[in-house]
Write a protein that holds these residues in place. Structure first.
Motif, short mmCIF file in Angstrom:
data_model
loop_
_atom_site.label_atom_id
_atom_site.label_comp_id
_atom_site.label_asym_id
_atom_site.label_seq_id
_atom_site.Cartn_x
_atom_site.Cartn_y
_atom_site.Cartn_z
N TYR A 107 0.84 -1.21 0.00
CA TYR A 107 0.00 0.00 0.00
C TYR A 107 0.87 1.25 0.00
O TYR A 107 0.53 2.28 -0.60
CB TYR A 107 -0.92 0.00 1.23
CG TYR A 107 -1.57 1.35 1.46
CD1 TYR A 107 -2.52 1.84 0.57
CD2 TYR A 107 -1.19 2.15 2.54
CE1 TYR A 107 -3.09 3.09 0.74
CE2 TYR A 107 -1.76 3.40 2.71
CZ TYR A 107 -2.70 3.88 1.82
OH TYR A 107 -3.25 5.11 1.99
N HIS A 119 -10.27 7.66 -4.50
CA HIS A 119 -11.22 8.30 -3.59
C HIS A 119 -12.28 9.10 -4.34
O HIS A 119 -13.44 9.14 -3.92
CB HIS A 119 -10.46 9.21 -2.60
CG HIS A 119 -9.82 8.43 -1.50
ND1 HIS A 119 -8.73 7.61 -1.72
CD2 HIS A 119 -10.11 8.31 -0.19
CE1 HIS A 119 -8.40 7.03 -0.58
NE2 HIS A 119 -9.21 7.42 0.36
N VAL A 163 -8.67 1.91 1.65
CA VAL A 163 -8.69 3.24 2.27
C VAL A 163 -9.87 4.04 1.72
O VAL A 163 -10.58 4.74 2.47
CB VAL A 163 -7.34 3.96 2.04
CG1 VAL A 163 -7.32 5.32 2.71
CG2 VAL A 163 -6.20 3.10 2.58
N SER A 167 -13.33 5.51 3.71
CA SER A 167 -13.88 6.85 3.49
C SER A 167 -15.35 6.77 3.07
O SER A 167 -16.19 7.54 3.54
CB SER A 167 -13.03 7.56 2.43
OG SER A 167 -13.72 8.59 1.82
#
Ligand code: NAD
Length: 256
Positions: A107, A119, A163, A167
């Protein structure tokens, strides 16, 4: 109290092909009597999404473009839905993307560009879509997104997508807090691994599936139909007291 969604309209975002989890959700919604609006990303997918939508032989099905990286696209898409379908009762957000090279190895090697891309498409898009959908849910509604255990735990190779899912999971809670007063519920389904176009690019995906078959309490992998039926529950008034929640549909793997 009923599972019937007859007379209600749902927007299904993220069908790419017949293996897509979004297509599993669409079929369950169709079986429950719902009217469907499909959105797809990019001209390349239009014909396959239209073909699948047509195969339902349902009246009033809409198929519209919507690239979630563009606020203009999202606004235009929901304006078109408002004009053609009027009120909507729910949205299935089944969209994610990360660079293939960042779904393997460490990562730590995630680039700024790759982080923001993952994201933007996989997490922020839910907020952008919820904002546009809100004004069309005049009778209240239900928004369902798809997440994965990799947002709760560090799962090998899931990396930046994990990740982004963390979120997304937080967004579900904040959106649920904002939209509850409008009678709009926001929940997620954490699906077990399913072999789809997106999943195939995750490093060692076959090993992940084998691990589920060998160790998950139900000793089998998750199907899009199982996710679709749970989505119908979350879209129906049977789940009217649930918001800001994440339901694992993963053969029980998350308890291990
Ligand atoms: P899929 O490839 O069939 O669906 C992903 C969709 O995202 C595609 O339709 C693609 O066109 C869409 N998309 C990508 N970029 C977009 C953009 N800019 N604008 C609009 N749409 C865009 O794969 P899937 O596995 O069905 O994925 C659906 C969701 O389920 C994703 O959020 C994924 O993370 C989640 N999920 C998948 C699994 C799994 O193992 N397959 C497990 C848990 C959660």
């Amino acid at each position: 109290m009923t599972f019937s969604l007859a007379g209600k309209t749902f927007v299904v975002m993220g069908v790419a092909n017949k293996r897509s989890i979004a297509w599993g959700i669409a079929r369950s919604l169709h079986d429950a009597g719902a009217r469907l609006v499909f959105t797809y990303a990019g001209e390349r997918l239009e014909s396959s999404v239209r073909e699948l939508a047509d195969s339902l032989e349902a009246e009033g099905t809409l198929v519209l473009p919507c690239d979630v990286t563009s606020d203009e696209d999202i606004a235009a898409c929901f304006a078109q839905i408002k004009e053609t379908a009027g009120t909507i009762h729910g949205v299935a957000h089944c969209i994610a993307f990360a660079k293939t090279e960042e779904l393997k190895g460490e990562y730590l090697n995630t680039t700024r560009d790759g982080f923001l891309l993952a994201h933007n498409i996989s997490s922020y898009s839910l907020t952008a879509v919820a904002k546009e959908a809100r004004s069309l849910m005049t009778e209240g509604g239900s928004i369902v997104t798809l997440t994965y255990l990799g947002g709760e735990r560090a799962i090998k190779n899931y990396n930046v997508m994990g990740v982004a899912k963390a979120s997304l999971d937080a967004s579900v809670r904040y959106l649920a807090a904002d939209l509850g007063k409008d009678g709009i519920r926001v929940n997620s389904i954490s699906a077990g691994p399913i072999r789809t176009l997106s999943a195939k690019v995750i490093g060692e995906f076959n090993t992940i599936l084998k691990n589920i078959e060998d160790n998950a309490p139900l000793r089998r992998t998750t199907t899009p139909e199982e996710v679709g039926d749970t989505a119908v529950f979350l879209f129906s008034n049977m789940s009217r007291g649930i918001t800001g929640e994440n339901i694992h549909v993963d053969s029980g793997y998350h308890i291990l």
